[in-house]
Design an enzyme around this catalytic site. Sequence first.
Site, short mmCIF file in Angstrom:
data_model
loop_
_atom_site.label_atom_id
_atom_site.label_comp_id
_atom_site.label_asym_id
_atom_site.label_seq_id
_atom_site.Cartn_x
_atom_site.Cartn_y
_atom_site.Cartn_z
N LYS A 81 0.87 -1.18 0.00
CA LYS A 81 0.00 0.00 0.00
C LYS A 81 0.91 1.22 0.00
CE LYS A 81 -4.53 0.84 0.45
NZ LYS A 81 -5.66 0.06 -0.05
N GLY A 180 -26.14 1.96 1.92
CA GLY A 180 -25.20 2.66 1.05
C GLY A 180 -25.40 2.27 -0.41
N GLY A 182 -23.97 3.44 -3.26
CA GLY A 182 -22.93 4.14 -4.02
C GLY A 182 -22.57 3.32 -5.24
N VAL A 184 -20.71 0.51 -5.60
CA VAL A 184 -20.92 -0.93 -5.47
C VAL A 184 -22.37 -1.23 -5.13
CG1 VAL A 184 -20.17 -3.04 -4.32
CG2 VAL A 184 -18.53 -1.20 -4.68
N TYR A 186 -25.12 0.18 -5.81
CA TYR A 186 -26.03 0.27 -6.95
C TYR A 186 -25.97 -1.01 -7.82
CZ TYR A 186 -28.24 1.60 -11.28
OH TYR A 186 -29.05 1.59 -12.37
P1 NAD Z 1 -19.21 5.07 -2.66
O1 NAD Z 1 -18.62 6.25 -1.98
O2 NAD Z 1 -19.51 5.14 -4.11
O3 NAD Z 1 -20.57 4.64 -1.93
C1 NAD Z 1 -20.77 4.70 -0.56
C2 NAD Z 1 -22.21 5.15 -0.34
O4 NAD Z 1 -22.51 5.05 1.05
C3 NAD Z 1 -22.45 6.60 -0.75
O5 NAD Z 1 -23.58 6.69 -1.59
C4 NAD Z 1 -22.68 7.32 0.58
O6 NAD Z 1 -23.56 8.41 0.47
C5 NAD Z 1 -23.27 6.20 1.41
N1 NAD Z 1 -23.19 6.38 2.86
C6 NAD Z 1 -22.22 6.98 3.58
N2 NAD Z 1 -22.54 6.95 4.89
C7 NAD Z 1 -23.73 6.32 4.98
C8 NAD Z 1 -24.57 5.98 6.07
N3 NAD Z 1 -24.26 6.28 7.32
N4 NAD Z 1 -25.74 5.35 5.81
C9 NAD Z 1 -26.08 5.03 4.54
N5 NAD Z 1 -25.32 5.33 3.48
C10 NAD Z 1 -24.15 5.96 3.69
O7 NAD Z 1 -18.22 3.84 -2.33
P2 NAD Z 1 -18.15 2.45 -3.05
O8 NAD Z 1 -17.06 2.46 -4.04
O9 NAD Z 1 -19.50 1.99 -3.43
O10 NAD Z 1 -17.62 1.56 -1.84
C11 NAD Z 1 -18.43 1.25 -0.73
C12 NAD Z 1 -17.62 0.51 0.33
O11 NAD Z 1 -17.05 -0.66 -0.22
C13 NAD Z 1 -16.46 1.30 0.91
O12 NAD Z 1 -16.31 0.93 2.26
C14 NAD Z 1 -15.28 0.81 0.11
O13 NAD Z 1 -14.07 0.95 0.82
C15 NAD Z 1 -15.64 -0.65 -0.07
N6 NAD Z 1 -15.04 -1.28 -1.24
C16 NAD Z 1 -15.27 -0.77 -2.48
C17 NAD Z 1 -14.71 -1.38 -3.59
C18 NAD Z 1 -14.96 -0.85 -4.98
O14 NAD Z 1 -14.70 -1.57 -5.95
N7 NAD Z 1 -15.49 0.36 -5.13
C19 NAD Z 1 -13.91 -2.53 -3.44
C20 NAD Z 1 -13.71 -3.05 -2.16
C21 NAD Z 1 -14.28 -2.41 -1.07
#
Ligand code: NAD
Length: 367
Positions: A81, A180, A182, A184, A186
Site C-alpha cells: 500500500k 449505502g 454508491g 458498489v 447500486y
Molecule cells: P461510494 O462512496 O460510491 O458509496 C458509498 C455510499 O454510502 C455513498 O452513496 C454514501 O452516500 C453512502 N453512505 C455513507 N454513509 C452512509 C450511512 N451512514 N448510511 C447510509 N449510506 C451511507 O463507495 P463504493 O465504491 O460503493 O464503496 C463502498 C464501500 O465498499 C467502501 O467501504 C469501500 O471501501 C468498499 N469497497 C469498495 C470497492 C470498490 O470496488 N469500489 C472494493 C472493495 C471495497
Amino acid sequence: MTHVFADLENLGHEQVVFFQDKDSGLKTIIGVHSTVLGPSLGGCRMWNYASENEAIFDVLRLSKGMTYKAAIAGLKLGGGKAVIIGDSRTQKTEKLLKAFGRCVESLGGKYITAEDVGMSVEDIDIMRTQTRFAVGGSNEGGSGDPSLMTAFGVFQGMKAAIKFANLGEDLKGMRIAIQGIGHVGYHLASYLHAAGAKLIVSDIYPNQLEKVAHEFAAQIVSPEDIYKVDCEVFSPCALGAILNTKTIPMLKCKVVAGCANNQLEKDDDGLALMAKNIVYAPDYAINSGGLINVAAELDGYNKELVLGKVSQVYNTISSILSLSKRDNIQPQLAAAKIAEERLQKKPENTGMNFNPVFASANIASTV
Ligand code: NAD
C-alpha cells in the site's frame, strides 16, 4: 516517534520506503508487507494525515490487510500500500502524481499501485506515464472502475452465505437491506433485483436512492432504521466499523454480507454476531472482486476470465464459513487461517514474474 522497526517486526513487513520530491511537494510512504506469493499490490491513498506517525500506522495496517486479501482471493500477489501525505482536493497535481509514479517505478515491480481514497482512474493514467507498475487506469490495458466486479463478487459471496445459513439457494422474495447505494451498492442492487430479491435501501444522499427505488422497486428507509429492518440479509456497502455494540443488538437478519471494508468495529464484534446466529461473510474475502479485476491487468485484461475468477468468491465464502463452523471460530479468523496457510505454502513461481497471476487460483480446496 513510532518505533518503526518494532512495528515492522510485529506486523511482519518486508520493507517500508519513504520518498520525498521537493519540486512537487510529494511525501509518500510505500509499505511492502509481503512478496511471498508475488509482487505486492495495493492502492495509493492520499490523505491529510494529522501526523507522520498516523501516516506510517495507516500504511502498515493497510499493506498487511492487502497480503491477506490477495491470499484469500487465490492471487499470486503479495500485499502493499502507499500513502501520500496531503489534501487530495488542494495538493494533488500532475507533477506530484508523476513524481509518485517515478517512486513506484524505482522499486522495480516489487510494489504495484492502484486507486484508493483521494485517487481517481485519471490519476492512475498520469502515474502510468512514469511507471509500468500501476493498475486500474482507463488508458491502454486499464480495467477502469472496479465497482461492478466488486458487486458481482459480493453477489456470489452473499449467495454462499445465504445457503450456509440454510435459507436456500433461490433469492426470489428474499428481503435484503443494503446500507449505502454508491458505486458498489447500486450494481449489487441491480444483481439482486434481477434474481428476484426484495430490496430495502438507505443512503445519506437521496439521488441514487430514488433511482434504485424506481428501477428496482426498492423500499427506502432512513440511515438509522436500516439496522432494524426485518430481513434475511443485511448488506453493509457504505462505511467501516458499522458492526458494533450499538448496531448488532438491533439486527434482525440471518446473514451479513456486504462490500464495505473493516465492517467490524472490534474483533469481538464478530463474537456478538455468532451469539445471535448471524452468518457473517468476512469483508476482505467477499469484496475481493475489485482486486481480482485490477490484478487481471497484469496478465492482459480479459473480462471473461475475470468473471470466472470473481465467481469463485462463492467458493471462498463457503470454505471460510465451513472452517468457522468446524473449528467454532469467528469467520474472520477462519479467513485469516486460510490466508496464512496459503502464505506458508509458498508457490514455486514467485518473485517478479507476473505470469500468470491467476495460475494458482484454486480457491475451493482448503476446507
Ligand atoms: P461510494 O462512496 O460510491 O458509496 C458509498 C455510499 O454510502 C455513498 O452513496 C454514501 O452516500 C453512502 N453512505 C455513507 N454513509 C452512509 C450511512 N451512514 N448510511 C447510509 N449510506 C451511507 O463507495 P463504493 O465504491 O460503493 O464503496 C463502498 C464501500 O465498499 C467502501 O467501504 C469501500 O471501501 C468498499 N469497497 C469498495 C470497492 C470498490 O470496488 N469500489 C472494493 C472493495 C471495497
